[in-house]
Every structure is written in C-alpha cells, then in structure tokens.
Scaffold this motif. Sequence first.
Motif, mmCIF file in Angstrom:
data_model
loop_
_atom_site.group_PDB
_atom_site.id
_atom_site.type_symbol
_atom_site.label_atom_id
_atom_site.label_comp_id
_atom_site.label_asym_id
_atom_site.label_seq_id
_atom_site.Cartn_x
_atom_site.Cartn_y
_atom_site.Cartn_z
ATOM 1 N N ASP A 102 15.301 7.626 20.665
ATOM 2 C CA ASP A 102 15.937 7.527 21.981
ATOM 3 C C ASP A 102 17.411 7.912 21.904
ATOM 4 O O ASP A 102 17.950 8.527 22.830
ATOM 5 C CB ASP A 102 15.773 6.117 22.535
ATOM 6 C CG ASP A 102 14.317 5.771 22.864
ATOM 7 O OD1 ASP A 102 13.544 6.768 23.103
ATOM 8 O OD2 ASP A 102 13.969 4.611 22.901
ATOM 9 N N GLN A 103 18.038 7.511 20.822
ATOM 10 C CA GLN A 103 19.451 7.869 20.670
ATOM 11 C C GLN A 103 19.604 9.416 20.530
ATOM 12 O O GLN A 103 20.547 9.997 21.054
ATOM 13 C CB GLN A 103 20.037 7.168 19.447
ATOM 14 C CG GLN A 103 20.212 5.670 19.657
ATOM 15 C CD GLN A 103 20.755 4.982 18.411
ATOM 16 O OE1 GLN A 103 20.410 5.341 17.291
ATOM 17 N NE2 GLN A 103 21.577 3.955 18.627
ATOM 18 N N LYS A 104 18.663 10.007 19.797
ATOM 19 C CA LYS A 104 18.731 11.461 19.671
ATOM 20 C C LYS A 104 18.485 12.143 21.018
ATOM 21 O O LYS A 104 19.149 13.135 21.376
ATOM 22 C CB LYS A 104 17.707 11.955 18.664
ATOM 23 C CG LYS A 104 18.008 11.548 17.232
ATOM 24 C CD LYS A 104 16.947 12.089 16.278
ATOM 25 C CE LYS A 104 17.250 11.694 14.828
ATOM 26 N NZ LYS A 104 16.245 12.239 13.891
ATOM 27 N N LEU A 105 17.527 11.607 21.797
ATOM 28 C CA LEU A 105 17.237 12.197 23.092
ATOM 29 C C LEU A 105 18.345 11.959 24.101
ATOM 30 O O LEU A 105 18.417 12.641 25.126
ATOM 31 C CB LEU A 105 15.917 11.656 23.634
ATOM 32 C CG LEU A 105 14.651 12.036 22.842
ATOM 33 C CD1 LEU A 105 13.430 11.347 23.447
ATOM 34 C CD2 LEU A 105 14.469 13.550 22.832
ATOM 35 N N SER A 106 19.220 11.029 23.779
ATOM 36 C CA SER A 106 20.299 10.718 24.734
ATOM 37 C C SER A 106 21.318 11.869 24.834
ATOM 38 O O SER A 106 22.117 11.920 25.774
ATOM 39 C CB SER A 106 21.000 9.418 24.307
ATOM 40 O OG SER A 106 21.626 9.592 23.044
ATOM 41 N N VAL A 107 21.290 12.798 23.865
ATOM 42 C CA VAL A 107 22.255 13.904 23.928
ATOM 43 C C VAL A 107 21.756 15.047 24.833
ATOM 44 O O VAL A 107 22.489 15.989 25.139
ATOM 45 C CB VAL A 107 22.527 14.476 22.518
ATOM 46 C CG1 VAL A 107 23.085 13.389 21.615
ATOM 47 C CG2 VAL A 107 21.263 15.070 21.915
#
Length: 593
Positions: free
Chosen positions: A99-104
């Motif tokens: 999710d953190q990666k997709l947040s970019v």
Amino acid sequence: MNRIIGALQLNRTRVQILLGFLLVMMVVLSIAGGLVYRSISELLVRNAESYVGETTKQASARLDAVLAQVDTLSLLLMTDARIQQLLYKVKQGETVTVDQKLSVRPILINLMTFSDLIQGIELYAGDEPFYPLENQNLLERIGQEAAIFANLKEGQLVWADTKQKENGHLLAVRQIRLEDDYLAGGGYIVFRISDSLLDFFNTEFSSIKGSTMHLYDQHQQLVASSSPSLLTSVDPSFLLSSAPQGTHSIINIHGTDYLKIIRQSTETHWSILMLVPVRAITEGLLVLKQALLWSLIVGVVFCLLLLWILSSFITKPIRRLRNKMRIPFLGLPHLNEEVYFNFEMNELNISYNNLVRELHQLVQTVYEKERLKNQAEIKMLQAQIHPHFLFNTLESLYWTLIDKQEEEGAQTVIALSKLFRYTIHAADKDDWVSLTDEIEHCQRYMEIMKYRLGHRLNWQFHIEPLTQEVKVPKLLIQPLIENAIQHGIEPKIGNSSLLVLIRSVEKDGETLLGIQVKDDGVGMERHVLEALKNRLESSSRPDTSSKSGIGLLNVQQRIKLYYRNHYGVYIQSSPEQGTVVDLYLPYGVERDV
C-alpha cells in the motif's frame, strides 16, 4: 565543300556579317543569361539557407525547452517528500508495504498531466523496481551504459540509448539523491517519453514545401523524424558528417538534391537535421528560365532585323559598285559618279574611277600606237619598192660592166649591192648580228672606198677568234670607219692607213669587248675634240644640219639605249697624227631594252 558553301551562300558578305554578329549575340546572351540564372539561384539558396537555418535554430530551442520541461518535472518528482521518505526507508532496510508503494501512484499520475511527452513514470529503490511492482530491474530496463551515466551525473537527467526504445517511447533516467542520507543515491526514476518530439515542427513553424526534420542521438541513432521513409537505407554518418554547428551543404538522397542544415541540442547533445529539397527552393527559377529563353529568342530576332538593315548599308553600295565594274561585252568599264555615305566605299570608288581613267588612256595610247604602226607598215611596204628597183638597177649595171669587161667596176657594183642589202632589212628581223657579219659589211664598205681613193687607202683588221661570234647591234662599227675615212684620211694628202682592232680588254675589273678604229689622218684640233666629247657625254641628238660627228653621236646614243650608261665611245686625237676611237661593250647580248 566549296559547293556546300556556295549553296548556303556562306561566301557572301551579308551572310558572313549576319552569322558573325548572330554568333556573338547568342554567346553574349547565353553567358549573360547563365550568369543571371546562376546568381539568382545562389541568391535563392542563400536566402533559403538563412530562413531554414533560423527555423532549425528555433526548432532546436523549442526541443531544448521541451526537454527542459521533462528535466524540471523529473526534478520535482525526485524532491517529493513522500518519495524521499519511502526510498530512505528501503535503503535503511525497513519494510515498505504494498500500500505504501501504491501510494506514490497519485503523485506520478499528477506529474504526467503537466507534459504530453511523459507517457509513463517508473520508480526504482536501488536497482529493484518500486513502482510498478512487476517491472524489470534497472539494468534490464535502461541498460548498463545508461545506469552508469546516471550514477556519474549524480542526479541529472540521462537519456538511455535509443536501442532501449520500446513501443515508440524513449527512456530517460535520473538518480534520486536522498536528503536524509546526505544526498546519497537512494533510487532511480525512469521516464517513458513519446518519440514524437518533432510533432511541433509542422504545427508551430512555417517551412518550405517538402522540408523535413530529423533528430539523432549522440550515437547517430535516429530518435525522431518527420519523414522516416526518406532516410531508409541512408547511412547516418553520411548525413551528419562534416557539418559543424550552423553549416550547410547539398547532398543527394535517392536522386534528389537536398539542402542540409544541422544543429546540436545543448541539453542532450542530440543533432537536429533539416533537409530542404533544392527543387523547392529553385521552383521559382522556372519562370526566370523561361523569361531568359524568351529574351534570348527576342534578342536574336531583333538582332537579325538590325543586322539585316546594317548589312544592307554595307553590301548595297558594294553591289552597286560591282555592277558598275562589270565590263560590257566588247566595251570598256564606265566611271561611277555616285557618292556613297561610307568613307571607305568612296575611297574604293575613287580608286576604281582612277583605274578606269588609266584604262581608257591606255586603250587610247594602244590605239594610237597601232594606228601609227599600221601607217609605218604601209610606208615601209611602199619604201620596199624603191630598194627593189635599186637592186634591179645595180644588177643591170653589173652585167653591163661584165659585158664591157670592166671587172673592177663590176666588183664595186656587187659590193655596193651587198652593202645596200645589209643596210636595208625587213621589219621582222633582229637588229643584232654577229661580229663576223658586221666585219664583212665593213670590208665591203672598204672595197667601195678603195675604188674611190685608190692606193691612198690601206686598211687592216686584227680580230681575236674568241670575239667573232659575239652579238652586237647592226651598223655599229661601219659608222666609225666611215667617220675616220671622211674626216681623217680623205682630207690628207698622200697615203693613209686604217686599223680595226677587236679584242678582249680589262676595264674597271670587268672583261669587255674592245673595238678600236685607228687612223693616221689629219686628226682634230683640241677645241674641236673637246666640243665633240661634250656632245658625246651629253648624248644630245645629232644635228642633221651639220655633217660632222653624226655617225659617232648615233653610235653613242644606240649604245646608251642598248646597254647600260657606263659603256660607250671614247676618242683620242692629235692634229696631223690621227685619231683613235675606242668602243667598249659587254660580252654577250646584255641589253637594257
């Protein structure tokens, strides 16, 4: 060859003038037209070069601006706080969730909206993909060379080799420097850029019809082109060679000449190649070429018209004078009283008139001579009758004396008859006789004088054998002997002698025929001798009223006419001692007349 020249009338003055001037006219107009055409062509090429060069310069600046925009957007993305934080965590070994990666993703999508060229953004943590998750590692994606350059550039945008180009996209990479890690490398951003970098060329710039623009990278690989089919199978090194910044040259591609202009991008060091068909530049020269051709045709026609008029001024007087110079049948040429406008023609006409006058005068002179000759022949034929009767009379006298047995008188009559026959000759016979014939005539004359003077006259002839066949004028020696007898021997009381000496003599370095008549008569007084010498030197005509010196003067004049002036008669005389007459002639028949 002469028949061809005659058939084409190439030997006529008018035709030669027309052809000569026409040839000069065509050469001059052709050279002038060629120079004008060449100058205008060069002017058009220079103007096109200036215009296209400015267009290329603007296109290069526009490309640099577009690429600078990509560079600016990539810099914004590299300094984004969320991306910096996530990549720092990965570098520190902390776990970053999906999710953190997709947040970019929203950040990347939002950034792509600022540029139509950016078709996609990929984020890498170290060499491993961060977003999208299923992506390749960095080296497989952009290649080792681009990765090394990205590290060396330390955060600057680096363009990958066009060999890594995929699906019409170019790849650019930038190393992310982490602020929390003292700007150490923490990851990479890879941009997928549309290869339609030159789409703005046809929309934002007005260009010459048929011109194309092409973009090459630093490895001479074609990056973008407004007409890719044009450069098919063309070596890029041929297109980009020997063309520094801003220069141009003419190259041939597939049979068509192009004006080539190259500029290099300051951002990427890529080269922009501009190709403009030379035919499009010089398209307006077709009208100029037609105008020059029509000018040549009109100039030639106008020149022919003027030359025809000019040649008429030259040849018409010549034809009129030629017609005047034609001699009529059984007639003489006539004077031409016409005055011409041309100075040279007037001079020629004056010379012709002078020639006609001299010809008329010559014909008149010949006519007078023929008339006098005919009269002389008539008189000569009449005069021949008198010697005929004289010879018949002498012959009758001879036979009368023979019948009376007067041998001496008969021989005298025969000698007198031969003397007359020798003296009177036909008009068609030569006046030159051999020296032997002349001596025989002199001896006959001496026999007659012997009959008259008797024992008072004695004579001798001394003749060298080599001189006997020499040709001399007739009656040249006999007058000298006659003059010696009449003026020297006959007045003397008592016996006298006469010597005729003929031999070769040397005089003034020249071998001459010397004839000397020497008598021992009464001689001449000094004043009489000087007067006679003066008359001989002046070659004056004999005075028929005086009986003295006629024979000598006649001989002297004949010698001057037959020979050169330094030959003639020389006299020496003393009272009561006699007279010596020397006559010098050249050997052979050397006549001046």
